[in-house]
Design a protein around this motif. Structure first.
Motif, PDB file in Angstrom:
ATOM      1  N   ILE A  12     -25.188 -56.712 -26.017  1.00  0.00           N
ATOM      2  CA  ILE A  12     -24.197 -55.633 -25.924  1.00  0.00           C
ATOM      3  C   ILE A  12     -23.331 -55.596 -27.173  1.00  0.00           C
ATOM      4  CG2 ILE A  12     -24.151 -55.656 -23.411  1.00  0.00           C
ATOM      5  CD1 ILE A  12     -21.438 -57.178 -23.650  1.00  0.00           C
ATOM      6  N   ASP A  13     -22.708 -54.451 -27.400  1.00  0.00           N
ATOM      7  CA  ASP A  13     -21.926 -54.226 -28.618  1.00  0.00           C
ATOM      8  C   ASP A  13     -20.424 -54.199 -28.373  1.00  0.00           C
ATOM      9  OD1 ASP A  13     -24.262 -53.646 -30.427  1.00  0.00           O
ATOM     10  OD2 ASP A  13     -24.580 -52.108 -28.906  1.00  0.00           O
ATOM     11  N   GLY A  14     -20.007 -54.422 -27.138  1.00  0.00           N
ATOM     12  CA  GLY A  14     -18.577 -54.427 -26.877  1.00  0.00           C
ATOM     13  C   GLY A  14     -18.283 -54.343 -25.397  1.00  0.00           C
ATOM     14  N   LEU A  15     -16.986 -54.284 -25.086  1.00  0.00           N
ATOM     15  CA  LEU A  15     -16.508 -54.245 -23.710  1.00  0.00           C
ATOM     16  C   LEU A  15     -15.502 -53.122 -23.534  1.00  0.00           C
ATOM     17  CD1 LEU A  15     -15.654 -58.031 -23.160  1.00  0.00           C
ATOM     18  CD2 LEU A  15     -17.736 -56.859 -22.441  1.00  0.00           C
ATOM     19  N   ARG A  16     -15.522 -52.522 -22.357  1.00  0.00           N
ATOM     20  CA  ARG A  16     -14.422 -51.705 -21.868  1.00  0.00           C
ATOM     21  C   ARG A  16     -13.741 -52.558 -20.804  1.00  0.00           C
ATOM     22  NH1 ARG A  16     -12.653 -49.933 -16.625  1.00  0.00           N
ATOM     23  NH2 ARG A  16     -11.671 -47.890 -16.774  1.00  0.00           N
ATOM     24  N   LEU A  17     -12.485 -52.905 -21.016  1.00  0.00           N
ATOM     25  CA  LEU A  17     -11.780 -53.840 -20.155  1.00  0.00           C
ATOM     26  C   LEU A  17     -11.023 -53.089 -19.066  1.00  0.00           C
ATOM     27  CD1 LEU A  17     -10.500 -56.235 -22.935  1.00  0.00           C
ATOM     28  CD2 LEU A  17     -12.341 -56.665 -21.302  1.00  0.00           C
ATOM     29  N   ASP A  18     -11.427 -53.333 -17.832  1.00  0.00           N
ATOM     30  CA  ASP A  18     -10.781 -52.710 -16.685  1.00  0.00           C
ATOM     31  C   ASP A  18      -9.335 -53.192 -16.570  1.00  0.00           C
ATOM     32  OD1 ASP A  18     -10.970 -51.146 -14.191  1.00  0.00           O
ATOM     33  OD2 ASP A  18     -10.735 -53.092 -13.211  1.00  0.00           O
TER      34      ASP A  18
ATOM     35  N   ALA B   2     -12.378 -52.152 -25.940  1.00  0.00           N
ATOM     36  CA  ALA B   2     -11.675 -50.938 -25.511  1.00  0.00           C
ATOM     37  C   ALA B   2     -11.019 -51.232 -24.176  1.00  0.00           C
ATOM     38  CB  ALA B   2     -12.651 -49.764 -25.383  1.00  0.00           C
ATOM     39  N   GLY B   3      -9.754 -50.884 -24.029  1.00  0.00           N
ATOM     40  CA  GLY B   3      -9.034 -51.226 -22.815  1.00  0.00           C
ATOM     41  C   GLY B   3      -8.614 -50.015 -22.007  1.00  0.00           C
ATOM     42  N   GLU B   4      -8.598 -50.173 -20.684  1.00  0.00           N
ATOM     43  CA  GLU B   4      -8.082 -49.139 -19.801  1.00  0.00           C
ATOM     44  C   GLU B   4      -6.559 -49.263 -19.738  1.00  0.00           C
ATOM     45  OE1 GLU B   4      -8.509 -47.482 -15.215  1.00  0.00           O
ATOM     46  OE2 GLU B   4      -8.707 -49.633 -15.628  1.00  0.00           O
TER      47      GLU B   4
END
Length: 437
Positions: free
Chosen positions: A179-185, A212-214
């Motif tokens: 994977i290339d990154g995370l979206r953080l819940d 990336a963050g929510e």
């Protein structure tokens, strides 16, 4: 960084693949590898990055994790998702996944150990427990849940063992799926020290690993910084995008854009590429939210023209409707094959314009003309200048403004425009004019 030049697309895997809403432990035939069949659609649409909502083993909707290191058996196995990621990478499409690190589901293996062994469990301090009280579920002990939702058990991110487990999980995801990154819940509830550890780990695994963050409200600068998140969800502009069109008061979205990205010294996020959207898995479909269907191309014009990184939600590019019902499953439906129509044509033109335009990716923002129903703004770099023009009225509008050039080409239709002949904006229209140099 690559994400600043990307057009994202969000899948909700449990929904789009048609998984049962409850995880009974039985393997079913909703197949995540089927999403590889969407690659031609994504490429034609101009997408070059994917965001997958939760796809790891969970109790129900994905945000109630049972096992971070196992693809949810309702949609496949680890090798299936690994194959899908390889297919996406071969198509030059980046992949990020949801990191749900604030809480887990009641079926999470460590919480199950606490239920079985109570005070004797070696995992009791992985959570905020109190064995002198009872839970809403009659467990014989109390624990803290996410914002009063006790099906979501809050993790103790002050516990080094928990942090090490989550960091090792991210390392596993990179090794297993590339994977290339995370979206953080719910990133707004994550400790800064934990985010800093994540940022350091990500950069050690891949120099351009995205966080990336929510975030919902407040000052995004508290989280988006060189040592924490690269970007965050722009919920302030999400609200302004649809409500300014519904109320025919474009001053609302213009105010947010000036407040965030304007030339004024008090602009909050100038130089930051926030994660922009008109709908997602948590809110109504934009085709259901907008009161005038003719405004659909306009809201996407604002999305692709404004500063930030645009993200499309699966199905909305052809005008899918959906309301928030039954734990939000109403906006997370099964889709076997993608569709294409006139709206998709327009969005694809916008996506390809953004992918090829430094001004739309990095350019400064300036307001040019603003009324309740018309809005023209500029995106400019040293080498390119683009005017985004919106007319939300049901009648044509003669726009009088200094274009700063004599001629332009509309990037959406590849047609020339002569500003000397006046700028009449047809009813419910959008233009991306690239001015002559």
């Amino acid at each position: 960084m690559w994400f600043e030049e990307s057009v994202f697309y969000q899948f909700y895997p449990l929904g789009v693949c048609g998984a049962p809403h409850e995880n009974t432990g039985a393997r079913v035939h909703a197949d995540i590898t089927s999403l590889a069949g969407w690659i031609p659609h994504l490429q034609k649409l101009g997408v070059n990055a994917l965001y997958f909502s939760p796809l790891f083993e969970s109790d129900t909707h994905g945000y109630d994790t049972r096992d971070y290191r196992k693809i949810d058996q309702r949609i496949g196995a680890n090798e299936d998702f690994a194959a899908l990621c390889r297919a996406m990478h071969e198509a030059d499409i980046k992949v990020i996944v949801d990191g749900v690190f604030h809480h887990v589901g009641r079926g999470f293996w460590a919480f199950q150990d606490v239920k079985a062994n109570r005070e004797a469990s070696i995992y009791r301090d992985w959570f905020y427990t109190d064995f002198s009280r009872d839970s809403n579920y009659g467990d014989g002990f109390w624990y803290e849940g996410w914002e009063g939702h006790f099906e979501l058990v809050k993790l103790n991110l002050q516990n080094p063992a928990v942090i090490d487990y989550l960091l090792d999980t991210v390392r596993f995801w990179v090794e297993a799926f590339d994977i290339d990154g995370l979206r953080l819940d719910v990133a707004y509830l994550l400790d800064h020290s934990f985010l800093a550890r994540l940022r350091s780990l990500g950069e050690s695994l891949k120099p351009d690993f995205l966080l990336a963050g929510e975030l919902l409200h407040g000052d995004y600068n508290q989280f988006v910084s060189p040592s924490l998140l690269h970007t965050c969800t722009n919920y302030e502009c999400y609200k302004g995008l649809y409500s300014s069109l519904n109320s025919l008061n474009l001053f609302e979205i213009a105010h947010s854009l000036k407040r965030q990205f304007g030339a004024e010294p008090w602009a909050l996020y100038r130089g930051k590429a926030l994660f922009s959207f008109v709908d997602n898995h948590d809110v109504p479909r934009i085709a259901s939210l907008l009161q005038n269907p003719d405004h659909l191309p306009l809201i996407y014009g604002l999305l692709f023209g404004m500063p930030g990184v645009p993200c499309l939600y699966y199905g909305s590019e052809w005008g899918m409707t959906g309301e928030k019902t039954d734990c939000d499953w109403g906006v997370r439906p099964q889709v076997d094959t993608p569709e294409w129509n006139r709206l998709t044509d327009v969005i694809a033109a916008m996506a390809h314009a953004r992918r090829s335009s430094p001004a739309l990716q990095y350019g400064a923002y300036r307001e040019v003309l603003l009324t309740n129903r018309q809005f023209i703004f500029e995106r400019q770099t040293d080498g390119q200048r683009i005017l985004i023009a919106i007319n939300a009225d049901s009648e044509s509008y003669d726009a009088h403004f200094d274009a700063g050039c004599g001629r332009a080409v509309d990037l959406l239709t590849d047609t020339e425009h002569d500003f000397g002949g006046g700028s009449t904006l047809p009813a419910c229209s959008v233009f991306f004019w690239e001015c002559e140099r």
